[in-house]
Motif scaffolding. Sequence first.
Motif, PDB file in Angstrom:
ATOM      1  N   LYS A  28       0.821  -1.213   0.000  1.00  0.00           N
ATOM      2  CA  LYS A  28       0.000   0.000   0.000  1.00  0.00           C
ATOM      3  C   LYS A  28       0.854   1.263   0.000  1.00  0.00           C
ATOM      4  O   LYS A  28       0.422   2.310  -0.478  1.00  0.00           O
ATOM      5  N   HIS A  29       2.060   1.177   0.524  1.00  0.00           N
ATOM      6  CA  HIS A  29       2.944   2.337   0.545  1.00  0.00           C
ATOM      7  C   HIS A  29       3.584   2.603  -0.813  1.00  0.00           C
ATOM      8  O   HIS A  29       4.209   3.640  -1.004  1.00  0.00           O
ATOM      9  N   GLN A  30       3.438   1.685  -1.746  1.00  0.00           N
ATOM     10  CA  GLN A  30       4.005   1.847  -3.080  1.00  0.00           C
ATOM     11  C   GLN A  30       2.977   2.501  -4.001  1.00  0.00           C
ATOM     12  O   GLN A  30       2.656   2.009  -5.066  1.00  0.00           O
ATOM     13  N   ARG A  31       2.433   3.626  -3.594  1.00  0.00           N
ATOM     14  CA  ARG A  31       1.372   4.285  -4.349  1.00  0.00           C
ATOM     15  C   ARG A  31       1.935   5.340  -5.282  1.00  0.00           C
ATOM     16  O   ARG A  31       2.959   5.962  -4.995  1.00  0.00           O
ATOM     17  N   VAL A  32       1.236   5.552  -6.374  1.00  0.00           N
ATOM     18  CA  VAL A  32       1.610   6.580  -7.333  1.00  0.00           C
ATOM     19  C   VAL A  32       1.010   7.915  -6.906  1.00  0.00           C
ATOM     20  O   VAL A  32       1.661   8.944  -6.940  1.00  0.00           O
ATOM     21  N   SER A  35      -2.620  11.263  -2.890  1.00  0.00           N
ATOM     22  CA  SER A  35      -3.835  11.983  -2.507  1.00  0.00           C
ATOM     23  C   SER A  35      -5.044  11.053  -2.407  1.00  0.00           C
ATOM     24  O   SER A  35      -6.075  11.447  -1.874  1.00  0.00           O
ATOM     25  N   LEU A  36      -4.916   9.829  -2.931  1.00  0.00           N
ATOM     26  CA  LEU A  36      -6.025   8.873  -2.862  1.00  0.00           C
ATOM     27  C   LEU A  36      -5.864   7.966  -1.652  1.00  0.00           C
ATOM     28  O   LEU A  36      -4.765   7.488  -1.362  1.00  0.00           O
ATOM     29  N   SER A  37      -6.966   7.717  -0.981  1.00  0.00           N
ATOM     30  CA  SER A  37      -6.941   6.792   0.154  1.00  0.00           C
ATOM     31  C   SER A  37      -6.882   5.356  -0.371  1.00  0.00           C
ATOM     32  O   SER A  37      -7.221   5.100  -1.523  1.00  0.00           O
ATOM     33  N   PRO A  38      -6.446   4.428   0.472  1.00  0.00           N
ATOM     34  CA  PRO A  38      -6.476   3.020   0.055  1.00  0.00           C
ATOM     35  C   PRO A  38      -7.879   2.568  -0.364  1.00  0.00           C
ATOM     36  O   PRO A  38      -8.022   1.793  -1.312  1.00  0.00           O
ATOM     37  N   LYS A  79     -12.368  14.337  -8.350  1.00  0.00           N
ATOM     38  CA  LYS A  79     -10.963  14.239  -8.771  1.00  0.00           C
ATOM     39  C   LYS A  79     -10.826  13.834 -10.233  1.00  0.00           C
ATOM     40  O   LYS A  79      -9.713  13.664 -10.736  1.00  0.00           O
ATOM     41  N   GLY A  80     -11.961  13.658 -10.916  1.00  0.00           N
ATOM     42  CA  GLY A  80     -11.932  13.312 -12.333  1.00  0.00           C
ATOM     43  C   GLY A  80     -11.564  11.866 -12.622  1.00  0.00           C
ATOM     44  O   GLY A  80     -11.116  11.542 -13.722  1.00  0.00           O
ATOM     45  N   LEU A  81     -11.761  10.988 -11.639  1.00  0.00           N
ATOM     46  CA  LEU A  81     -11.364   9.590 -11.803  1.00  0.00           C
ATOM     47  C   LEU A  81     -12.531   8.669 -12.144  1.00  0.00           C
ATOM     48  O   LEU A  81     -12.319   7.556 -12.626  1.00  0.00           O
ATOM     49  N   VAL A  82     -13.750   9.114 -11.863  1.00  0.00           N
ATOM     50  CA  VAL A  82     -14.938   8.358 -12.266  1.00  0.00           C
ATOM     51  C   VAL A  82     -15.970   9.347 -12.795  1.00  0.00           C
ATOM     52  O   VAL A  82     -15.895  10.549 -12.540  1.00  0.00           O
ATOM     53  N   ARG A  83     -16.930   8.806 -13.526  1.00  0.00           N
ATOM     54  CA  ARG A  83     -18.076   9.614 -13.932  1.00  0.00           C
ATOM     55  C   ARG A  83     -19.339   8.818 -13.645  1.00  0.00           C
ATOM     56  O   ARG A  83     -19.332   7.586 -13.679  1.00  0.00           O
ATOM     57  N   LEU A  84     -20.374   9.557 -13.326  1.00  0.00           N
ATOM     58  CA  LEU A  84     -21.684   8.958 -13.081  1.00  0.00           C
ATOM     59  C   LEU A  84     -22.516   9.124 -14.347  1.00  0.00           C
ATOM     60  O   LEU A  84     -22.561  10.214 -14.926  1.00  0.00           O
ATOM     61  N   GLU A  85     -23.155   8.036 -14.742  1.00  0.00           N
ATOM     62  CA  GLU A  85     -23.983   8.044 -15.941  1.00  0.00           C
ATOM     63  C   GLU A  85     -25.324   7.423 -15.606  1.00  0.00           C
ATOM     64  O   GLU A  85     -25.436   6.653 -14.646  1.00  0.00           O
ATOM     65  N   PRO A  86     -26.349   7.732 -16.390  1.00  0.00           N
ATOM     66  CA  PRO A  86     -27.653   7.115 -16.146  1.00  0.00           C
ATOM     67  C   PRO A  86     -27.579   5.597 -16.288  1.00  0.00           C
ATOM     68  O   PRO A  86     -26.857   5.080 -17.143  1.00  0.00           O
ATOM     69  N   HIS A  87     -28.295   4.899 -15.429  1.00  0.00           N
ATOM     70  CA  HIS A  87     -28.383   3.445 -15.517  1.00  0.00           C
ATOM     71  C   HIS A  87     -29.145   3.098 -16.791  1.00  0.00           C
ATOM     72  O   HIS A  87     -30.163   3.717 -17.088  1.00  0.00           O
TER      73      HIS A  87
END
Length: 145
Positions: A28-32, A35-38, A79-87
């Motif tokens: 877990k310490h080998q993160r890029v 700013s992101l939590s585990p 953070k621009g890492l996911v987007r929400l779209e209609p089901h």
Amino acid sequence: MPDLTSGADVAAVNALRSAVMRLSRRLKHQRVDESLSPTEMSVLGTLARCGTATPGELARKEHVQPPSMTRIVAMLEAKGLVRLEPHPEDRRQKVVTQTERAESMLEESRRKRNAWLAELAGKLDDEEWAVLQKAAPVLEKLAHL
């Protein structure tokens, strides 16, 4: 199924737990992206493995409560890492999809962690490496039971 309540088995289970936890913490310490939590990284990993999912499905897969997942998804979206779209079938729901930015970040994270683990594994002898290779599918099975 084995009975793991005898003294030797209890000791083996304890040793396995301890080793897996220490290795997991070190990985877990080998993160890029610090700013992101585990948990956020885990959600992105789940989306990468399983594809698009509703927040409720993600909550079940991540073993968190739905309100917690709603907050996690909102942070990832900000953070621009996911987007929400209609089901596609239920207009009352949304589905969560990872973005290209998330995909590239996860790929870089995998490369970094794999390189770190490969360096460690390179210090094993051939027999130890063979045992570890055989153990990997069993550990994967345990992780998903």
